[in-house]
Design an enzyme around this catalytic site. Structure first.
Site, PDB file in Angstrom:
ATOM      1  CG  ASN A 278      -1.727   1.209   1.407  1.00  0.00           C
ATOM      2  OD1 ASN A 278      -1.810   2.029   0.494  1.00  0.00           O
ATOM      3  ND2 ASN A 278      -2.347   1.353   2.577  1.00  0.00           N
TER       4      ASN A 278
ATOM      5  CE  LYS B 125      -0.101   3.121   4.705  1.00  0.00           C
ATOM      6  NZ  LYS B 125       0.053   3.201   6.155  1.00  0.00           N
TER       7      LYS B 125
ATOM      8  CG  HIS C 180      -5.628   1.802   5.349  1.00  0.00           C
ATOM      9  ND1 HIS C 180      -5.190   2.761   6.225  1.00  0.00           N
ATOM     10  CD2 HIS C 180      -4.613   0.917   5.210  1.00  0.00           C
ATOM     11  CE1 HIS C 180      -3.949   2.468   6.584  1.00  0.00           C
ATOM     12  NE2 HIS C 180      -3.575   1.356   5.975  1.00  0.00           N
TER      13      HIS C 180
ATOM     14  CD  GLU D  39      -2.750   5.402   6.812  1.00  0.00           C
ATOM     15  OE1 GLU D  39      -2.746   5.420   5.569  1.00  0.00           O
ATOM     16  OE2 GLU D  39      -1.833   4.866   7.478  1.00  0.00           O
TER      17      GLU D  39
ATOM     18  CD  GLU E 286      -3.472  -2.661   7.445  1.00  0.00           C
ATOM     19  OE1 GLU E 286      -2.343  -2.871   6.977  1.00  0.00           O
ATOM     20  OE2 GLU E 286      -4.151  -1.660   7.178  1.00  0.00           O
TER      21      GLU E 286
ATOM     22  N   GLY F  63       2.619   2.106  10.778  1.00  0.00           N
ATOM     23  CA  GLY F  63       3.552   3.219  10.602  1.00  0.00           C
ATOM     24  C   GLY F  63       4.275   3.623  11.877  1.00  0.00           C
TER      25      GLY F  63
ATOM     26  CB  SER G  18       5.430  -1.998  11.910  1.00  0.00           C
ATOM     27  OG  SER G  18       4.995  -0.666  12.159  1.00  0.00           O
TER      28      SER G  18
HETATM   29  P1  PGA Z   1       2.997   0.111   7.679  1.00  0.00           P
HETATM   30  O1  PGA Z   1       1.515   0.329   7.076  1.00  0.00           O
HETATM   31  O2  PGA Z   1       3.522  -1.146   7.070  1.00  0.00           O
HETATM   32  O3  PGA Z   1       3.762   1.334   7.238  1.00  0.00           O
HETATM   33  O4  PGA Z   1       2.849   0.020   9.153  1.00  0.00           O
HETATM   34  C1  PGA Z   1       0.647  -0.749   6.926  1.00  0.00           C
HETATM   35  C2  PGA Z   1      -0.644  -0.275   6.319  1.00  0.00           C
HETATM   36  O5  PGA Z   1      -1.081   0.843   6.628  1.00  0.00           O
HETATM   37  O6  PGA Z   1      -1.271  -0.998   5.513  1.00  0.00           O
END
Ligand code: PGA
Length: 249
Positions: free
Chosen positions: A9, A11, A94, A96, A166, A172, A212
């Site tokens: 992803n 983003k 997601h 976010e 997640e 992140g 992560s």
């Molecule tokens: P990350 O993000 O691997 O940077 O923690 C995962 C995601 O948001 O799908």
């Protein structure tokens, strides 16, 4: 048999030139993995990413879409538009999107319906926040997110659903759920599916872990029996790191 999947992803990262450069780097890598590999560039670069990856096993997928077929929804992208540029899988829900764009379970149910009605595969994301976990409510939160957005569906619809657990506190942040925490939650999710749809459906749905995931921890997380892959954010922006994760399968 459910599939192993590793999806990157990206983003809101990578303009056109950066997208083309990352794809060139990805094409130079060798897949030695039984996982399906996907990347999700930003919507504006889906067309060119797909063209650049034509004939390659890596699938280009979308990060989001609107539930309507078309109409007065300024700034939005529909399933039909995604399909018209060769995109057949979409990430929905997601954290976010939930946090910054107020996406609720109710809205996500409509988006899932629209994706499925268009024959698109959905990677449906959900996960608890840190406060939920501290309060011991992580299973209740996850159960309600899944039930509210998905449990109006017929069993057959799950052929086109991939789940992505997640935990918000691990996205992140550099903080990963331990392989045991991931396995426990994935087993709970599969049990929740089995209770409503039966074991056959539950066993056929791929459940990805996200938060992560890095080359250093991917193998241990993916070794867990109910973890069928990963949704990768930060580490998907470098081809070598992403392929180290892909090839952990
Ligand atoms: P990350 O993000 O691997 O940077 O923690 C995962 C995601 O948001 O799908």
């Amino acid at each position: 048999m459910r599939k192993n999947i590793v999806a990157g992803n990206w983003k809101m990262n990578n303009d056109l030139a950066q997208t083309e450069a990352l794809i060139a780097d990805l094409k130079a890598q060798t897949i030695s993995s039984n996982a399906e590999v996907m990347v999700a560039p930003t919507a504006v670069n889906l067309f060119s990413a797909n063209a650049a990856l034509e004939g390659n096993a890596i699938e280009v997928i979308a990060q989001n879409m609107h539930f309507a077929e078309n109409g007065a929804y300024t700034g939005e992208v529909s399933a039909a538009m995604l399909k018209s540029v060769g995109v057949h899988t979409v990430i929905l829900g997601h954290s976010e999107r939930r946090e910054y764009f107020n996406e609720t379970d109710e809205l996500l149910a409509k988006k899932v319906d629209a994706a499925l009605a268009n024959g698109m595969r959905t990677i449906f994301c959900f996960g608890e926040e840190l406060a939920d976990r501290k309060a011991g409510k992580e299973e209740a939160v996850v159960e309600s997110q899944i039930k509210n957005a998905l449990f109006h569906l017929e069993a057959a619809a799950f052929k086109n659903i991939v789940l992505a657990y997640e935990p918000v506190w691990a996205i992140g942040t550099g903080e990963t759920a331990s392989p045991e925490q991931a396995q426990d939650m994935h087993a709970f999710i599969r049990k929740t599916l089995a209770n409503t749809y039966g074991a056959e459906v539950a066993d056929s749905v791929s459940i990805l872990y996200g938060g992560s995931v890095k080359p250093a921890n991917a193998q241990e997380i993916f070794s867990k029996p109910d973890v069928d892959g990963g949704l990768i954010g930060g580490a998907s922006l470098k081809a070598a790191d992403f392929f180290a994760i892909v090839n952990a399968f």
